[in-house]
Design an enzyme around this catalytic site. Structure first.
Site, mmCIF file in Angstrom:
data_model
loop_
_atom_site.group_PDB
_atom_site.id
_atom_site.type_symbol
_atom_site.label_atom_id
_atom_site.label_comp_id
_atom_site.label_asym_id
_atom_site.label_seq_id
_atom_site.Cartn_x
_atom_site.Cartn_y
_atom_site.Cartn_z
ATOM 1 N N THR A 120 53.126 29.623 12.890
ATOM 2 C CA THR A 120 52.381 30.310 13.876
ATOM 3 C C THR A 120 53.453 31.265 14.540
ATOM 4 O O THR A 120 54.627 30.878 15.130
ATOM 5 C CB THR A 120 51.882 29.234 15.144
ATOM 6 O OG1 THR A 120 51.112 28.284 14.192
ATOM 7 C CG2 THR A 120 50.828 29.917 16.152
ATOM 8 N N ARG A 152 59.793 39.989 0.686
ATOM 9 C CA ARG A 152 59.109 41.501 0.826
ATOM 10 C C ARG A 152 60.100 42.380 0.319
ATOM 11 O O ARG A 152 59.969 43.382 -0.297
ATOM 12 C CB ARG A 152 58.658 41.745 2.264
ATOM 13 C CG ARG A 152 57.254 41.037 2.415
ATOM 14 C CD ARG A 152 56.797 41.212 3.880
ATOM 15 N NE ARG A 152 55.530 40.742 4.203
ATOM 16 C CZ ARG A 152 54.997 40.155 5.118
ATOM 17 N NH1 ARG A 152 55.772 40.198 6.251
ATOM 18 N NH2 ARG A 152 53.904 39.753 5.009
ATOM 19 N N HIS A 176 62.019 36.984 13.827
ATOM 20 C CA HIS A 176 60.888 37.432 13.047
ATOM 21 C C HIS A 176 60.005 38.663 13.743
ATOM 22 O O HIS A 176 59.406 38.134 14.283
ATOM 23 C CB HIS A 176 59.813 36.403 12.646
ATOM 24 C CG HIS A 176 58.873 36.637 11.515
ATOM 25 N ND1 HIS A 176 58.900 37.092 10.348
ATOM 26 C CD2 HIS A 176 57.387 36.370 11.497
ATOM 27 C CE1 HIS A 176 57.806 37.685 9.726
ATOM 28 N NE2 HIS A 176 56.780 36.812 10.558
#
Ligand SMILES: NC(=O)c1ccc[n+]([C@@H]2O[C@H](COP(=O)([O-])OP(=O)(O)OC[C@H]3O[C@@H](n4cnc5c(N)ncnc54)[C@H](O)[C@@H]3O)[C@@H](O)[C@H]2O)c1
Length: 308
Positions: A120, A152, A176
């Protein structure tokens, strides 16, 4: 050998896809939990009914009751709200902190020896909430972000050079968010740093695309955020823990002086085994990289301080 059990909290896009990958990958039985009645039961049943066709024996249970999650080896926390129009980042922080606190308290009561994997957002701040709510040692509270960010980066490197993703490695540190730190000199194709394969402006462009990777998907989808690559990243962490593989994967962990940072969850490479985080893989950063890491850590600290 006893069957492993993984609880996935939140039966939305990320949670349900995690459940699917874990069951179909033959890793563990899965308990899928959500606050919405019927949602985890419906998705759980649908997943169970695909087992004869896909060919796996994992048991999948959807439930609203944490008693059903007892004795899980791993608890994956994906429950939370996405940012709604008109909702500030701080509102989202407070709302998701309340959700993560509540679900972690419930789930860890039934599985006191589990490893927690937090998904989350805002990720690093939610890891702090999970650590406090569980009372677990830092080895058993991990945040998933770095595996996704590295995936990515690897995708973009492979596309740019026209090579297999299997031969690319990438290294992303930090929080992040858009302050993450892609480390290009440690990102390679067949062992050769990409800084030797691409001109500096292309390397910078790939780094920037990586740092904005989540936003790029949100802009395309318009009504949600990424879940295929995030759930694949959770799978990789779950697999390394359940099979005690000792993979070296970037995860958010509570730093206690490593990388010059203390009492803060930040993404760093760690060795993942059956105990969760078994070791932090500390590397020497250049002055420029350390400054970027410190700036990323400062952005995380600012959010954590808002939690009070
Ligand atoms: N760390 C990462 O790299 C990463 C990547 C992708 C998504 N995310 C984050 O993961 C979260 C989930 O994303 P999603 O796309 O699956 O969202 P989603 O809206 O599809 O699913 C969220 C689910 O959580 C459930 N939920 C809400 N409150 C709950 C509670 N108190 N108890 C149990 N369940 C509850 C909702 O009912 C919903 O089903 C978001 O916060 C998102 O930002 C993080």
């Amino acid at each position: 050998m006893a069957r492993h059990r993984v609880t996935v909290i939140g039966a939305g896009n990320v949670g349900a896809t995690c459940a699917q990958r874990i069951a179909e990958g033959g890793l563990a039985d899965v308990v899928l939990v959500d606050i919405v009645e019927g949602l985890p039961q419906g998705k759980g049943l649908d997943l169970a009914e695909s087992a004869p066709v896909v060919g796996h024996d994992a048991r999948i249970l959807g439930t609203n009751d944490y008693a059903d999650t007892a004795n899980s080896d791993i608890i994956v926390v994906t429950s939370g709200l996405a940012r709604q129009p008109g909702m500030s980042r701080d509102d989202l922080l407070a709302r998701n902190a309340g959700i993560v606190r509540a679900v972690v308290q419930e789930a860890t009561r039934y599985s006191p020896n589990a490893v927690l994997i937090v998904v989350t957002n805002p990720l690093d701040a939610m890891c702090h909430v999970a650590l406090q709510a569980s009372g677990f040692p830092r080895e058993r509270v991990l945040g998933m972000a770095g595996v996704l960010d590295s995936a990515r980066f690897r995708t973009f490197i492979a596309q740019e050079l026209g090579v297999s993703v299997s031969d690319t490695t990438a290294f992303v540190l930090g929080g992040h968010g858009d302050t993450m730190v892609p480390l290009s000199r440690y990102s390679t194709v067949a062992g050769v740093p990409i800084t030797e394969l691409l001109p500096p402006d292309r390397v910078r462009a790939l780094e920037e695309r990586t740092a904005n990777g989540g936003a790029e998907i949100v802009a395309l989808l318009k009504t949600g955020s990424a879940f295929y690559a995030p759930s694949a990243s959770v799978f990789e962490m779950v697999e390394s823990i359940l099979r005690d593989r000792k993979r070296v994967l970037p995860c958010a962990v509570l730093l206690q002086g490593e990388f010059g940072t203390r009492d803060l969850f930040v993404g760093v490479p760690v060795v993942l085994g059956s105990g969760g985080m078994e070791r932090i893989f500390e590397i020497k950063l250049t002055a420029e990289e350390q400054a970027a890491f410190d700036a990323s850590a400062a952005a995380v600290r600012e959010l954590v301080e808002k939690l009070g």
